[in-house]
Scaffold this motif. Structure first.
Motif, PDB file in Angstrom:
ATOM      1  N   GLY A 103       0.781  -1.233   0.000  1.00  0.00           N
ATOM      2  CA  GLY A 103       0.000   0.000   0.000  1.00  0.00           C
ATOM      3  C   GLY A 103       0.807   1.274   0.000  1.00  0.00           C
ATOM      4  O   GLY A 103       0.244   2.364   0.177  1.00  0.00           O
ATOM      5  N   THR A 348      -0.608  -3.554   6.032  1.00  0.00           N
ATOM      6  CA  THR A 348      -1.007  -2.526   5.071  1.00  0.00           C
ATOM      7  C   THR A 348      -0.681  -1.136   5.592  1.00  0.00           C
ATOM      8  O   THR A 348      -0.764  -0.873   6.802  1.00  0.00           O
ATOM      9  CB  THR A 348      -2.506  -2.604   4.765  1.00  0.00           C
ATOM     10  N   SER A 352      -4.742   2.502   2.848  1.00  0.00           N
ATOM     11  CA  SER A 352      -4.499   2.009   1.490  1.00  0.00           C
ATOM     12  C   SER A 352      -5.416   0.858   1.097  1.00  0.00           C
ATOM     13  O   SER A 352      -5.695   0.656  -0.086  1.00  0.00           O
ATOM     14  CB  SER A 352      -3.038   1.561   1.342  1.00  0.00           C
ATOM     15  N   HIS A 353      -5.878   0.092   2.068  1.00  0.00           N
ATOM     16  CA  HIS A 353      -6.720  -1.067   1.791  1.00  0.00           C
ATOM     17  C   HIS A 353      -7.805  -1.174   2.854  1.00  0.00           C
ATOM     18  O   HIS A 353      -7.689  -0.605   3.944  1.00  0.00           O
ATOM     19  CB  HIS A 353      -5.890  -2.356   1.776  1.00  0.00           C
ATOM     20  N   GLU A 406      -9.918  -8.937  -0.640  1.00  0.00           N
ATOM     21  CA  GLU A 406      -8.779  -8.284  -0.007  1.00  0.00           C
ATOM     22  C   GLU A 406      -7.539  -9.183  -0.057  1.00  0.00           C
ATOM     23  O   GLU A 406      -6.415  -8.702  -0.261  1.00  0.00           O
ATOM     24  CB  GLU A 406      -9.111  -7.928   1.437  1.00  0.00           C
ATOM     25  N   ALA A 409      -5.994  -8.804  -3.427  1.00  0.00           N
ATOM     26  CA  ALA A 409      -5.271  -7.541  -3.574  1.00  0.00           C
ATOM     27  C   ALA A 409      -3.972  -7.535  -2.771  1.00  0.00           C
ATOM     28  O   ALA A 409      -2.919  -7.084  -3.258  1.00  0.00           O
ATOM     29  CB  ALA A 409      -6.167  -6.385  -3.133  1.00  0.00           C
ATOM     30  N   LEU A 410      -4.014  -8.044  -1.549  1.00  0.00           N
ATOM     31  CA  LEU A 410      -2.843  -7.996  -0.679  1.00  0.00           C
ATOM     32  C   LEU A 410      -1.773  -9.003  -1.085  1.00  0.00           C
ATOM     33  O   LEU A 410      -0.581  -8.769  -0.888  1.00  0.00           O
ATOM     34  CB  LEU A 410      -3.250  -8.234   0.776  1.00  0.00           C
TER      35      LEU A 410
END
Length: 497
Positions: A103, A348, A352-353, A406, A409-410
């Motif tokens: 992030g 993170t 950012s998330h 999530e 994305a992570l």
């Protein structure tokens, strides 16, 4: 002590009844301390099972930790308890690969830098640090070495200290993700000396914050040479095995443990106490059961503890803000995770998330990898201090889908919905960490107020601070204080069998 004195003490213990309200770790440990000297002990837990924040869940036949997954080894308190319960051979350490940071504005994902304390780097020009904060951030952090040192203890706020000494990028991109992941808190609210003992003093000696971090790391390395080992350990099979062992030990000591017993009142009764709670099957009009006790130890979460203590204790002060946390555990059929692309997990950068952090549990713990076979367990955490969990208003299916999104994305890879085999959602009210500014003073005030009430004790993470390394010794000490007063009076010896 003479044999007659020992016999008299044993007889007194056998005629004392202690009721412990709450069957989490604090309550179970406190109950054990009282039961093992021969006192009659009753544990009353409102939920249907023991453990509190230690919970297990089954994901398509794979047993996972749905709450607490490990403990800090500092102090040796949890290890000693495991030794006493015969669980030493089940202790395991995590994969040392480490986690990633996700992030950042300049680089979206990078391994979490090594060689730091709470994200504060000893060397801002180290490749893994500069990769995240950039050249400009590294040079700004280097200015720290050119500025005059602070006097010892001048700056309590960790975030303020870091931003003044090393700049906003170090604070926002390195320190904030760690304090959010570890404490669910903003670095500005974290007390430097509590979170990083000795850092202010080391800064003064070294002349810079980065130099102080280097000194503390060197001290830790020296201690590690004398007593090598991981800073974190767990139990093969899950942390709930510790809860099971404590419950079995209490049964062997003659204690009574009852679940589904939600205590709604405690009251003075002469020199002792009465403890009341409703009983009855769901849908029926409940009746109230009352137990008489010589002492009561309240070991619940802060809101319910304060409700029970009100009217008996003055000077409790204001209730601390407790973040609402949710952990969604998912079992995934995703071969792309075999290579553990982001190590053992992800922190993170705040904002950012949606998720606060992620743990790739089957990459972190070998016992779980073996249990899951060719599948993977990932834990996604939501919520922080002042930030409600994004899953709070969702149903379980929607929460699982958000966790999967999530995780995708992570972890930086594609995870189709078909990869989701099973999921579990756990909700927690996380106690304020002891590292928050002012928390230590508030807790001292509560303890001092409770100690004025005869036969009353209080334990739990809201007073000890979060983490088993703090909860366990605190619960033992409070139980020792209560039982000492019952057996010896307030001037009795401080000792634990």
């Amino acid at each position: 002590m003479s044999e007659d004195g020992t016999a008299d003490l044993a007889a007194r213990a056998a005629h004392r009844h202690v009721v412990v309200v709450g069957g989490g770790m604090a309550g179970l440990v406190a109950a054990r301390e009282c039961a093992k000297v021969g006192m009659n002990v009753t544990v009353l837990e409102a939920a249907g099972e023991l453990g509190g924040t230690i919970r297990r869940a089954a994901l398509d036949g794979v047993t996972v930790d749905a709450g607490v997954e490990s403990y800090a080894t500092r102090g040796g308190h949890v290890r000693k308890l495991l030794d006493e319960l015969g669980l030493t051979d089940r202790i395991v350490t995590p994969n040392p690969t480490g986690a990633w940071l996700v992030g950042g504005p300049d680089v979206d994902a990078a391994p979490l830098p090594k060689g730091g304390i709470l994200g504060i780097p000893a060397n801002p020009f180290a490749d893994d640090v500069r990769r995240i904060i950039g050249w400009r951030g590294a040079w700004r952090a280097y200015v720290d070495r050119l500025r005059p040192p602070l006097t010892i203890g001048q700056e309590r706020s960790l975030g303020t200290l870091v931003s003044k000494r090393m700049g906003q990028k170090v604070r926002d991109l390195l320190v904030a993700p760690v304090t959010a992941g570890v404490y669910s808190a903003d670095p500005d609210d974290v007390d430097t000396e509590i979170a990083a003992p000795g850092l202010n003093e080391a800064l003064t000696r070294a002349g810079s914050l980065s130099g102080g971090v280097a000194q503390l790391l060197a001290d830790r390395a020296d201690r590690a040479k004398k007593a090598p080992g991981s800073a974190v350990e767990a139990i093969a099979g899950g942390m709930s095995i510790l809860v099971d062992a404590l419950a079995a030990d209490l049964e062997g000591l003659g204690a009574v443990v009852r679940t589904g017993a939600a205590v709604d009142a405690i009251a003075r009764d002469g020199d002792g106490w009465t403890v009341s709670f409703p009983i009855g099957a769901e849908g029926e009009d409940p009746t109230v059961e009352t137990l008489a006790a010589d002492a009561v130890i309240v070991a619940t979460a802060e809101p319910s503890a304060r409700a029970l203590l009100a009217g008996h204790v003055t000077g409790l002060g204001a209730e601390g803000e407790a973040p609402q946390i949710e952990i969604v555990s998912v079992l995934l059929d995703a071969p792309a995770l075999d290579a553990a692309p982001r190590g053992t997990g992800v922190l993170t950068v705040p904002g950012s998330h949606t998720a606060k952090a992620l743990t790739h549990a089957t990459a972190k713990w070998e016992w779980l990898r073996a249990a899951a076979g060719d599948r993977h367990v990932v834990r996604v955490s939501f919520g922080a201090q002042g930030e409600p969990a994004a899953t709070a208003a969702l149903d379980d299916d929607a929460a699982a889908r958000l966790a999967l999104s999530e995780a995708e994305a992570l972890l930086g890879l594609t995870l189709p919905e078909s990869a989701l085999v099973a999921s579990h959602r756990a909700r927690f009210t996380q106690s304020q960490p002891s590292s928050l500014i002012g928390a230590a003073d508030r807790r001292r005030d509560v303890r001092a107020a409770v100690q004025k009430a005869d036969g009353l004790g209080v334990a739990g993470a809201w007073l000890s601070g979060t983490g088993l390394a703090q909860v366990v010794p605190d619960a033992k000490a409070e139980a020792d204080r209560v039982r000492r007063a019952l057996l010896w009076g307030d001037d009795g010896p401080l000792s634990t069998p």
